[in-house]
Design a protein around this motif. Sequence first.
Motif, PDB file in Angstrom:
ATOM      1  N   LEU A   1       0.865  -1.178   0.000  1.00 17.57           N
ATOM      2  CA  LEU A   1       0.000   0.000   0.000  1.00 17.57           C
ATOM      3  C   LEU A   1       0.901   1.227   0.000  1.00 17.57           C
ATOM      4  CD1 LEU A   1      -2.912   1.079   0.224  1.00 17.57           C
ATOM      5  CD2 LEU A   1      -2.683   0.943   2.688  1.00 17.57           C
TER       6      LEU A   1
ATOM      7  N   PRO B   1       1.748  11.984  -1.557  1.00 16.83           N
ATOM      8  CA  PRO B   1       1.077  13.187  -1.075  1.00 16.83           C
ATOM      9  C   PRO B   1       1.044  14.311  -2.104  1.00 16.83           C
ATOM     10  CG  PRO B   1       3.128  12.791   0.120  1.00 16.83           C
ATOM     11  CD  PRO B   1       2.914  11.626  -0.774  1.00 16.83           C
TER      12      PRO B   1
ATOM     13  N   GLY C   1      -2.240  13.125  -3.721  1.00 17.50           N
ATOM     14  CA  GLY C   1      -3.317  12.513  -2.941  1.00 17.50           C
ATOM     15  C   GLY C   1      -3.761  11.159  -3.480  1.00 17.50           C
TER      16      GLY C   1
ATOM     17  N   VAL D   1      -3.644   7.004  -3.812  1.00 19.19           N
ATOM     18  CA  VAL D   1      -3.345   5.840  -2.990  1.00 19.19           C
ATOM     19  C   VAL D   1      -3.474   4.599  -3.879  1.00 19.19           C
ATOM     20  CG1 VAL D   1      -5.701   5.752  -2.066  1.00 19.19           C
ATOM     21  CG2 VAL D   1      -3.879   4.602  -0.840  1.00 19.19           C
TER      22      VAL D   1
ATOM     23  N   LYS E   1      -5.826  -1.941  -6.699  1.00 20.43           N
ATOM     24  CA  LYS E   1      -6.895  -0.960  -6.518  1.00 20.43           C
ATOM     25  C   LYS E   1      -6.199   0.378  -6.369  1.00 20.43           C
ATOM     26  CE  LYS E   1     -11.379  -0.483  -5.585  1.00 20.43           C
ATOM     27  NZ  LYS E   1     -12.299  -1.093  -4.629  1.00 20.43           N
TER      28      LYS E   1
ATOM     29  N   PHE F   1      -6.789   4.650  -6.325  1.00 22.22           N
ATOM     30  CA  PHE F   1      -7.567   5.868  -6.413  1.00 22.22           C
ATOM     31  C   PHE F   1      -6.590   6.970  -6.770  1.00 22.22           C
ATOM     32  CE2 PHE F   1     -10.083   3.183  -3.579  1.00 22.22           C
ATOM     33  CZ  PHE F   1     -11.321   3.258  -4.196  1.00 22.22           C
TER      34      PHE F   1
ATOM     35  N   LYS G   1       7.593  11.645  -2.588  1.00 23.12           N
ATOM     36  CA  LYS G   1       7.700  10.257  -2.120  1.00 23.12           C
ATOM     37  C   LYS G   1       7.726  10.162  -0.603  1.00 23.12           C
ATOM     38  CE  LYS G   1      10.179   6.843  -3.609  1.00 23.12           C
ATOM     39  NZ  LYS G   1      11.360   6.137  -4.087  1.00 23.12           N
TER      40      LYS G   1
ATOM     41  N   LYS H   1       7.195   9.404   2.674  1.00 21.60           N
ATOM     42  CA  LYS H   1       6.227   8.357   3.005  1.00 21.60           C
ATOM     43  C   LYS H   1       5.165   8.838   3.982  1.00 21.60           C
ATOM     44  CE  LYS H   1       8.316   4.701   0.959  1.00 21.60           C
ATOM     45  NZ  LYS H   1       8.746   5.520  -0.172  1.00 21.60           N
ATOM     46  N   MET H   2       3.920   8.574   3.628  1.00 25.41           N
ATOM     47  CA  MET H   2       2.840   8.772   4.568  1.00 25.41           C
ATOM     48  C   MET H   2       2.774   7.492   5.401  1.00 25.41           C
ATOM     49  SD  MET H   2       1.739  11.765   3.829  1.00 25.41           S
ATOM     50  CE  MET H   2       0.205  11.936   4.748  1.00 25.41           C
TER      51      MET H   2
ATOM     52  N   LEU I   1       1.699   4.115   7.113  1.00 25.49           N
ATOM     53  CA  LEU I   1       0.859   3.060   6.561  1.00 25.49           C
ATOM     54  C   LEU I   1      -0.571   3.127   7.095  1.00 25.49           C
ATOM     55  CD1 LEU I   1       1.125   0.721   4.597  1.00 25.49           C
ATOM     56  CD2 LEU I   1       1.592  -0.785   6.525  1.00 25.49           C
TER      57      LEU I   1
ATOM     58  N   LEU J   1      -2.535   5.637   5.191  1.00 19.80           N
ATOM     59  CA  LEU J   1      -2.888   5.180   3.843  1.00 19.80           C
ATOM     60  C   LEU J   1      -4.004   4.138   3.894  1.00 19.80           C
ATOM     61  CD1 LEU J   1       0.618   4.894   2.150  1.00 19.80           C
ATOM     62  CD2 LEU J   1      -1.129   6.626   1.755  1.00 19.80           C
ATOM     63  N   GLU J   2      -3.959   3.296   4.933  1.00 19.27           N
ATOM     64  CA  GLU J   2      -5.029   2.294   5.084  1.00 19.27           C
ATOM     65  C   GLU J   2      -6.375   2.978   5.289  1.00 19.27           C
ATOM     66  OE1 GLU J   2      -3.524  -0.195   8.182  1.00 19.27           O
ATOM     67  OE2 GLU J   2      -2.518  -1.551   6.780  1.00 19.27           O
TER      68      GLU J   2
ATOM     69  N   VAL K   1      -7.135   6.013   4.309  1.00 19.69           N
ATOM     70  CA  VAL K   1      -7.522   6.656   3.051  1.00 19.69           C
ATOM     71  C   VAL K   1      -8.159   5.632   2.117  1.00 19.69           C
ATOM     72  CG1 VAL K   1      -6.649   7.758   0.943  1.00 19.69           C
ATOM     73  CG2 VAL K   1      -5.774   8.472   3.168  1.00 19.69           C
ATOM     74  N   MET K   2      -7.497   4.479   2.000  1.00 15.80           N
ATOM     75  CA  MET K   2      -7.998   3.438   1.100  1.00 15.80           C
ATOM     76  C   MET K   2      -9.391   2.994   1.526  1.00 15.80           C
ATOM     77  SD  MET K   2      -7.577   1.567  -1.550  1.00 15.80           S
ATOM     78  CE  MET K   2      -5.986   1.375  -2.277  1.00 15.80           C
TER      79      MET K   2
ATOM     80  N   ARG L   1     -11.909   5.688   0.705  1.00 15.39           N
ATOM     81  CA  ARG L   1     -12.157   5.799  -0.729  1.00 15.39           C
ATOM     82  C   ARG L   1     -13.019   4.641  -1.211  1.00 15.39           C
ATOM     83  NH1 ARG L   1      -9.135   9.841  -3.526  1.00 15.39           N
ATOM     84  NH2 ARG L   1     -10.400   9.149  -5.248  1.00 15.39           N
ATOM     85  N   GLU L   2     -12.825   3.479  -0.608  1.00 15.98           N
ATOM     86  CA  GLU L   2     -13.660   2.334  -0.986  1.00 15.98           C
ATOM     87  C   GLU L   2     -15.101   2.549  -0.530  1.00 15.98           C
ATOM     88  OE1 GLU L   2     -11.234  -0.959   0.481  1.00 15.98           O
ATOM     89  OE2 GLU L   2     -10.694  -1.452  -1.594  1.00 15.98           O
TER      90      GLU L   2
ATOM     91  N   GLU M   1     -16.589   4.918  -2.912  1.00 22.70           N
ATOM     92  CA  GLU M   1     -16.863   4.230  -4.176  1.00 22.70           C
ATOM     93  C   GLU M   1     -18.202   3.487  -4.103  1.00 22.70           C
ATOM     94  OE1 GLU M   1     -14.355   0.881  -5.178  1.00 22.70           O
ATOM     95  OE2 GLU M   1     -13.947   1.781  -7.132  1.00 22.70           O
TER      96      GLU M   1
ATOM     97  N   GLY N   1       0.609  16.805   3.547  1.00 27.56           N
ATOM     98  CA  GLY N   1       0.281  15.587   2.800  1.00 27.56           C
ATOM     99  C   GLY N   1      -1.124  15.118   3.156  1.00 27.56           C
TER     100      GLY N   1
ATOM    101  N   LYS O   1      -3.652  17.264   1.530  1.00 25.22           N
ATOM    102  CA  LYS O   1      -3.813  16.916   0.117  1.00 25.22           C
ATOM    103  C   LYS O   1      -4.790  15.737  -0.047  1.00 25.22           C
ATOM    104  CE  LYS O   1      -2.257  18.229  -3.852  1.00 25.22           C
ATOM    105  NZ  LYS O   1      -2.038  19.608  -4.288  1.00 25.22           N
ATOM    106  N   TYR O   2      -4.607  14.715   0.778  1.00 23.78           N
ATOM    107  CA  TYR O   2      -5.494  13.543   0.683  1.00 23.78           C
ATOM    108  C   TYR O   2      -6.939  13.910   1.020  1.00 23.78           C
ATOM    109  CZ  TYR O   2      -1.980  10.010  -0.175  1.00 23.78           C
ATOM    110  OH  TYR O   2      -1.018   9.259  -0.766  1.00 23.78           O
TER     111      TYR O   2
ATOM    112  N   ARG P   1      -8.441  15.843  -1.851  1.00 22.61           N
ATOM    113  CA  ARG P   1      -8.791  14.970  -2.961  1.00 22.61           C
ATOM    114  C   ARG P   1     -10.138  14.277  -2.696  1.00 22.61           C
ATOM    115  NH1 ARG P   1      -5.914  13.357  -7.227  1.00 22.61           N
ATOM    116  NH2 ARG P   1      -5.359  15.538  -7.131  1.00 22.61           N
TER     117      ARG P   1
END
Lengths: 145, 173
Positions: A31, A35, A38, A40, A59, A61, B87, B89-90, B92, B95-96, B98-99, B102-103, B106, B152, B155-156, B159
Amino acid sequence: MAYSEKVIEHYENPRNVGSMDKEDPNVGTGLVGAPACGDVMRLQLKISDDGMIQDAKFKTFGCGSAIASSSLVTEWVKGKSVDDAVQITNKEIAKELSLPPVKIHCSVLAEDAIKAAIKDFQEKRAKRQGAATTPAVSPSTSTQP
Amino acid sequence: MTHFEIFGLAPALDLDVKALEQKLRDLSLEFHPDRFAQADARTRLAALEKTTALNDAFKVLKDPVRRAFYVLKLKGIDLENDAAAAKAKMPLEFLEEVMERREQLEALKAKRDVEKARAMADGIEKERSSALEQAKAALGRDDVNEAAHQLGRVKYFTRFVEEVEALEEEALS
């Protein structure tokens, strides 16, 4: 900005979209995110015990280039060994998709995702092997009430 | 010249946008190409460049988020354009999260559930404001890494909110 034909093709017909059970010991999950935009991206690889990549799902986005980059790498890694897959570079991805300089970070993300997925698989396997041998090393601890 | 210098300002995270707008008007008049119509080519070009620079600077400075990204850039981290910084790093867990969101979005999109999507966006807008405040505080004490991390997140969150706004527009049409 104009996307290349190949990016549009992957964007409209993304390959291998989906997810796998991340608890599966043979599944490595990567994963990653940027940034800057934005985005992922999740890449999952099903890896056999002898280190061959049997299946790949993603997957993402993000923008078209990020989706195309991850779609492309799922096609590339399937059937490859883990050792070969980690050799894939963002340059190859960017070249194949004719990514413009401002979108290079999308290909970087895809490369990072492959490496992260493989690392996750390897860590899981190491942990599993560690767990399998621990009782044999210290059998006395588990029998105590 | 930095965007701040163009307006004769010291770099600042908080700006009076009304005053900035007034200054833009004053300076735009001063450098308006019409005033240099009779001047030589070099002077005309300089006036035109100044006008463009003014407008670019205004676009960045009037928006608190872009302004914060810009202050970070002045401190050496170009989060928007530099691949290396991008790059950064955000974590983990973030990011989880965010994912996962986003799901969820969706799934709401598929059901055309604009109301629930808006409710999610409202919550995320609050998180965005708080992340921006934390970024500003970090910039204030020159903690650029923390500032980059918080921006960062901004930004997410941005978005995500944009996705919901697109969904709302789609539902209206």
